[in-house]
Each structure stands twice: as C-alpha cells, then as structure tokens.
Design an enzyme around this catalytic site. Structure first.
Site, PDB file in Angstrom:
ATOM      1  CE  LYS A 169      -3.838  -2.442   2.099  1.00 28.67           C
ATOM      2  NZ  LYS A 169      -4.532  -2.905   3.309  1.00 28.67           N
ATOM      3  CD  GLN A 224      -3.537  -4.615   6.297  1.00 22.79           C
ATOM      4  OE1 GLN A 224      -3.650  -3.561   5.670  1.00 22.79           O
ATOM      5  NE2 GLN A 224      -3.915  -5.774   5.801  1.00 22.79           N
ATOM      6  CG  ASP A 253      -9.761  -0.406   4.724  1.00 26.00           C
ATOM      7  OD1 ASP A 253      -9.429  -0.839   3.602  1.00 26.00           O
ATOM      8  OD2 ASP A 253      -9.114  -0.634   5.770  1.00 26.00           O
TER       9      ASP A 253
HETATM   10  N1  GUN Z   1      -6.718  -7.034   5.911  1.00 26.74           N
HETATM   11  C1  GUN Z   1      -6.924  -7.770   4.802  1.00 26.74           C
HETATM   12  N2  GUN Z   1      -7.498  -7.013   3.841  1.00 26.74           N
HETATM   13  C2  GUN Z   1      -7.654  -5.782   4.364  1.00 26.74           C
HETATM   14  C3  GUN Z   1      -8.171  -4.559   3.853  1.00 26.74           C
HETATM   15  O1  GUN Z   1      -8.631  -4.451   2.725  1.00 26.74           O
HETATM   16  N3  GUN Z   1      -8.138  -3.503   4.704  1.00 26.74           N
HETATM   17  C4  GUN Z   1      -7.656  -3.596   5.969  1.00 26.74           C
HETATM   18  N4  GUN Z   1      -7.692  -2.512   6.725  1.00 26.74           N
HETATM   19  N5  GUN Z   1      -7.171  -4.712   6.466  1.00 26.74           N
HETATM   20  C5  GUN Z   1      -7.167  -5.787   5.666  1.00 26.74           C
END
Ligand code: GUN
Length: 283
Positions: free
Chosen positions: A53, A97, A120
């Site tokens: 990211k 995350q 998100d």
């Molecule tokens: N963990 C796995 N996929 C995601 C996601 O798309 N966003 C977040 N915040 N955590 C994750």
C-alpha cells in the site's frame, strides 16, 4: 468456449495512471493527498499488504504515513492515535490493517475513524451509505470488482448475479453494488442448500469464500462472467483462487485470474478512495 481473461493487473495500472494525474492536480493546488496506514504487530501477511500500500502511494504521488505500532499496543493508545489523525488536515485517508491483536476490538477501532477518512469503507456510516445509495466510501474489493465488470462490458441490468460469500467486507457490499446496478442478486453462503443450482443460473458469478477451487466447471453457466475474489495458498504455497480456473475458463465468457485479477484492483481502489477523500476535503 474459452473465456477471455479479465486482466486486473493491467486495469489497475491504468487506474494508477489516472490517480497520479489527480494527485498531481491536488498537489498543484497546495493540497497533496495523504494516507495514514497503521499496522499493529508483525503479522507477516499484513506486513506485506502494508508495504504494498505504501509503495502504491509513492508511485502515484500520495503522501503515506506508516505507523508501525508494537504488538502490545493498547486499544486506548491506538484510538488516541486515530483521533489525532482524524484531526490532521494533511491526512485524507486512514487505514488500520486487519487483523488486530486480541487486546484490541476491531469494531471499536473502525468506528473511531472519521467516516470522511474511511478509505477502507468499513465504517458503519460507509456501509449505511452504500445500503441507502448515499455518497460514502465503497470497500475496495467490491468496488474493484464493479470496475472489472464495467471493463468487460457486462450488462448488469436484469442479469442474474450470484455472490458466494457473505462477509461484511466483500460479499454483502458486493451484493448491494450489483443490486444498485439493477442485477437480480442472490447471496449464497456456507449454509446454502444446493449451491450449484444457484451458481448455474448466474450470468455474473462472484466467488468470495476462501476455499480453493470450490467453484468447478459444472457449477458455471456457459458464457457467464466469473470473478474470483479468493486468495488461498495451495500445498506448494502458490496463490490460488476459489475458482477451478482451468475448468471454468472452458465454460465462462470472462474470468479473472489469481493472481493478477481482483487483488491488484483492490489495491488500486484504495488509491481511488484516498484521492476522492482528498478532493472532497479540498472542495
Ligand atoms: N486485511 C486484509 N485485507 C484488508 C483490507 O482491505 N483492509 C484492511 N484494513 N485490512 C485488511
């Protein structure tokens, strides 16, 4: 019929190029976009996701702030950090995350993020906005799937769409988005009786279950568009989806590969949401 491949990696590249232009325009107005990413602990998969990211942000010109907090971080200190980022006008998106360590309640954390920065799309305000057709942030995976369907020229109006999986972050929002596009939507799940009877009716089939190769060739209607959200590891450690790709590609009209399908689109849509948040803040 051999299906055409819906190349998520290529589509994601073109979306990143668009986002780079919009990021440059924001920067030109003195409002460079910023994303805060919080990682708590050392989960290896999460560490890879977060690194990607941050790398994506760098590529398109989004300023990223990575907060890597120790595994024993208390919930209160994480919430305090989120409130600080909520109040920081240079931060337009906040992503925590998941999963989080057991002492921290993910729901409380997500609800503490300002809905205006919920890139998100996990906040109840975002889910409610989606449910009622208001402007909000869409969860990145189902948003990316809709972009892929658009790219394939899928006619959704009146189509039979079947979503296998009912998670809050994929299955449920995916069903809602397909419904908004006038598809007739069925959500299947682990308690569904005769899954194949449903999937065989699908013009659009979205598999988001987390079980390797569970969608077999005989479960797919000839000419269907098949979207594979699965991210599983086989015995050799290779990434593979929920769809038996080799069998289904002989039946479907379009199919997404794993890797190189939905995954890169999920990453790209986070950038889209972040730019959108920054543009809304600058407006
Ligand atoms: N963990 C796995 N996929 C995601 C996601 O798309 N966003 C977040 N915040 N955590 C994750």
């Amino acid at each position: 019929m051999t299906a055409r491949i819906l190349d998520g990696a290529a589509l994601a590249r073109s979306i990143r190029a668009d986002m780079a232009q919009r990021a440059a325009a924001l920067a030109g107005r003195g409002r460079p976009p910023g994303l805060a990413v919080i990682l708590v602990g050392e989960d290896p998969a999460s560490s890879v996701y977060v690194r990607n990211k941050v790398k994506d942000c760098e590529e398109v010109g989004i300023r990223s702030i990575l907060d890597h907090l120790p595994v024993h971080t208390t919930q209160d200190s994480l919430l305090a950090r989120i409130r600080q980022l909520n109040a920081d006008p240079s931060v337009h998106g906040i992503l925590v995350q998941l999963p989080l360590p057991p002492q921290i309640d993910a729901h409380t954390v997500i609800e503490t993020i300002s809905p205006a920065k919920d890139v998100d799309g996990f906040h109840v305000a975002s889910a409610g906005a989606l449910m009622t057709g208001q402007a909000g942030f869409l969860p990145c995976t189902p948003y990316g799937v809709m972009k892929m369907l658009e790219h394939a020229g899928a006619v959704l109006k009146g189509a039979e769409a079947v979503v296998v999986g009912r998670s809050n972050i994929v299955g449920k929002p995916q069903a809602m988005l397909l419904l908004q596009s006038d598809a007739t939507v069925t959500i299947c799940h682990s308690r569904t009786r005769d899954l194949a009877a449903h999937t065989r009716r699908a013009d659009i089939l979205v598999a988001a279950v987390g079980r390797m190769k569970m969608i077999t060739g005989d479960m797919v209607k000839p000419g269907a568009i098949v979207i594979d959200v699965g991210m599983n590891r086989d015995a050799a450690g290779r990434l593979c989806g929920d769809v038996d790709f080799d069998a289904v590609r002989e039946v479907a009209s379009w199919i997404t590969p794993v890797p190189g399908g939905v995954g890169p689109m999920t990453r790209a849509m986070l950038l889209v949401n972040t730019i959108e948040a920054a543009e809304r803040a600058a407006a």
